[in-house]
Design a protein around this motif. Structure first.
Motif, PDB file in Angstrom:
ATOM      1  N   THR A   1       0.859  -1.176   0.000  1.00 24.94           N
ATOM      2  CA  THR A   1       0.000   0.000   0.000  1.00 24.94           C
ATOM      3  C   THR A   1       0.896   1.227   0.000  1.00 24.94           C
ATOM      4  N   PRO A   2       0.680   2.130  -0.943  1.00 25.49           N
ATOM      5  CA  PRO A   2       1.532   3.315  -0.971  1.00 25.49           C
ATOM      6  C   PRO A   2       1.381   4.141   0.310  1.00 25.49           C
ATOM      7  N   VAL A   3       2.497   4.599   0.805  1.00 24.81           N
ATOM      8  CA  VAL A   3       2.490   5.472   1.966  1.00 24.81           C
ATOM      9  C   VAL A   3       2.411   6.900   1.462  1.00 24.81           C
ATOM     10  N   PRO A   4       1.378   7.651   1.875  1.00 27.86           N
ATOM     11  CA  PRO A   4       1.284   9.027   1.383  1.00 27.86           C
ATOM     12  C   PRO A   4       2.472   9.845   1.890  1.00 27.86           C
ATOM     13  N   PRO A   5       2.970  10.733   1.058  1.00 29.88           N
ATOM     14  CA  PRO A   5       4.094  11.555   1.483  1.00 29.88           C
ATOM     15  C   PRO A   5       3.688  12.487   2.615  1.00 29.88           C
ATOM     16  N   ALA A   6       4.659  12.851   3.431  1.00 26.52           N
ATOM     17  CA  ALA A   6       4.394  13.765   4.542  1.00 26.52           C
ATOM     18  C   ALA A   6       5.480  14.829   4.563  1.00 26.52           C
ATOM     19  N   SER A   7       5.085  16.001   4.993  1.00 26.12           N
ATOM     20  CA  SER A   7       6.052  17.086   5.057  1.00 26.12           C
ATOM     21  C   SER A   7       5.648  18.046   6.157  1.00 26.12           C
ATOM     22  N   ASP A   8       6.570  18.908   6.511  1.00 21.76           N
ATOM     23  CA  ASP A   8       6.299  19.912   7.534  1.00 21.76           C
ATOM     24  C   ASP A   8       6.806  21.249   7.016  1.00 21.76           C
ATOM     25  N   LEU A   9       5.941  22.253   7.006  1.00 26.37           N
ATOM     26  CA  LEU A   9       6.300  23.598   6.574  1.00 26.37           C
ATOM     27  C   LEU A   9       6.293  24.507   7.790  1.00 26.37           C
ATOM     28  N   GLN A  10       7.365  25.256   7.984  1.00 24.93           N
ATOM     29  CA  GLN A  10       7.449  26.244   9.061  1.00 24.93           C
ATOM     30  C   GLN A  10       7.596  27.619   8.433  1.00 24.93           C
ATOM     31  N   ASN A  11       6.627  28.504   8.674  1.00 23.40           N
ATOM     32  CA  ASN A  11       6.629  29.865   8.139  1.00 23.40           C
ATOM     33  C   ASN A  11       6.957  30.808   9.290  1.00 23.40           C
ATOM     34  N   THR A  12       8.039  31.587   9.155  1.00 22.50           N
ATOM     35  CA  THR A  12       8.438  32.521  10.204  1.00 22.50           C
ATOM     36  C   THR A  12       8.706  33.892   9.598  1.00 22.50           C
ATOM     37  N   VAL A  13       8.763  34.917  10.456  1.00 30.02           N
ATOM     38  CA  VAL A  13       8.907  36.294   9.996  1.00 30.02           C
ATOM     39  C   VAL A  13       9.958  37.008  10.845  1.00 30.02           C
ATOM     40  N   ASP A  14      10.663  37.944  10.223  1.00 29.58           N
ATOM     41  CA  ASP A  14      11.575  38.855  10.924  1.00 29.58           C
ATOM     42  C   ASP A  14      11.308  40.247  10.386  1.00 29.58           C
ATOM     43  N   VAL A  15      10.740  41.123  11.227  1.00 31.01           N
ATOM     44  CA  VAL A  15      10.493  42.489  10.771  1.00 31.01           C
ATOM     45  C   VAL A  15      11.822  43.233  10.716  1.00 31.01           C
ATOM     46  N   ASP A  16      11.996  44.018   9.676  1.00 30.59           N
ATOM     47  CA  ASP A  16      13.257  44.727   9.476  1.00 30.59           C
ATOM     48  C   ASP A  16      13.483  45.827  10.510  1.00 30.59           C
ATOM     49  N   ALA A  17      12.404  46.358  11.104  1.00 32.88           N
ATOM     50  CA  ALA A  17      12.519  47.467  12.043  1.00 32.88           C
ATOM     51  C   ALA A  17      13.315  47.108  13.293  1.00 32.88           C
ATOM     52  N   ASP A  18      13.265  45.834  13.720  1.00 36.81           N
ATOM     53  CA  ASP A  18      13.987  45.482  14.946  1.00 36.81           C
ATOM     54  C   ASP A  18      15.463  45.179  14.697  1.00 36.81           C
ATOM     55  N   ALA A  19      15.850  45.025  13.447  1.00 41.91           N
ATOM     56  CA  ALA A  19      17.251  44.849  13.044  1.00 41.91           C
ATOM     57  C   ALA A  19      17.968  43.728  13.791  1.00 41.91           C
ATOM     58  N   ASP A  20      17.230  42.687  14.220  1.00 44.64           N
ATOM     59  CA  ASP A  20      17.896  41.610  14.950  1.00 44.64           C
ATOM     60  C   ASP A  20      18.152  40.362  14.103  1.00 44.64           C
ATOM     61  N   SER A  21      17.569  40.280  12.898  1.00 49.49           N
ATOM     62  CA  SER A  21      17.757  39.152  11.982  1.00 49.49           C
ATOM     63  C   SER A  21      17.377  37.810  12.600  1.00 49.49           C
ATOM     64  N   VAL A  22      16.440  37.829  13.536  1.00 49.10           N
ATOM     65  CA  VAL A  22      15.963  36.601  14.169  1.00 49.10           C
ATOM     66  C   VAL A  22      14.515  36.372  13.734  1.00 49.10           C
ATOM     67  N   PHE A  23      14.245  35.168  13.241  1.00 49.28           N
ATOM     68  CA  PHE A  23      12.919  34.835  12.736  1.00 49.28           C
ATOM     69  C   PHE A  23      12.073  34.197  13.835  1.00 49.28           C
TER      70      PHE A  23
END
Length: 176
Positions: free
Chosen positions: A5-27
């Motif tokens: 039986t085919p195993v359906p593919p699985a994946s994980d997407l992580q969407n993150t943001v870093d606003v430029d105003a804080d200038a910390d480059s951390v998402f």
């Protein structure tokens, strides 16, 4: 008889943001900008895609990765596959996302719509991939920008007029 039986593919997407105003480059999953369009109103978005399928020998081909920019319409969507910068980690760095590999796409300087205090802007990214059998897998994730109060600021220029010079003109400084 053994039937596979085919195993359906699985994946994980992580969407993150870093606003430029804080200038910390951390998402993060959520960041903040000043309300009312004050200051820098752009953000960088990062989309990490990891192949988590239990069928370890079945790599995935990413066919679509789209960020809706927080709107219902599709006219302003970001095609991350063409607009983003890709960094691959783990595996053999080929064109297939294999189990255990993570591909990270980044899109820089996305304009955040102006908002009032407390407003949130939620970007939803959706990825679609297929395995070697053509079976699709999809996942979505969000990143949020919240509009925060702008601290009040007062600019009080101070000037002086020394009566001894009799010119009745105020200056930032004047000699006695």
């Amino acid at each position: 008889t053994v039937t596979h039986t085919p195993v359906p593919p699985a994946s994980d997407l992580q969407n993150t943001v870093d606003v430029d105003a804080d200038a910390d480059s951390v998402f993060h999953e959520s960041e903040a900008v000043a309300a009312g369009g004050v200051g820098v109103q752009t953000a960088d978005y990062r989309y990490g895609r990891t192949h988590t399928s239990p069928a370890s020998t079945d790599p995935l081909t990413i066919t679509s990765l789209v960020d809706d920019r927080g709107t219902v319409g599709t006219g302003d969507d970001i095609n991350v596959l063409t607009a983003g910068t890709l960094v691959k980690t783990g595996g053999d760095q080929d064109a297939l996302l294999e189990t255990g590999e993570t591909w990270t796409f980044t899109v820089n300087d996305v304009l955040v719509p102006v908002g009032d205090v407390g407003d949130t802007h939620i970007n939803t990214a959706t990825v679609i991939a297929t395995n070697g059998s053509g079976t699709p897998a999809s996942d979505s994730d969000t990143a949020t920008v919240t509009h925060t109060p702008v601290p009040p600021a007062i600019d009080l220029p101070q000037t002086v007029d020394v009566d001894a010079d009799a010119d009745s003109v105020f200056h930032e400084s004047e000699a006695v």
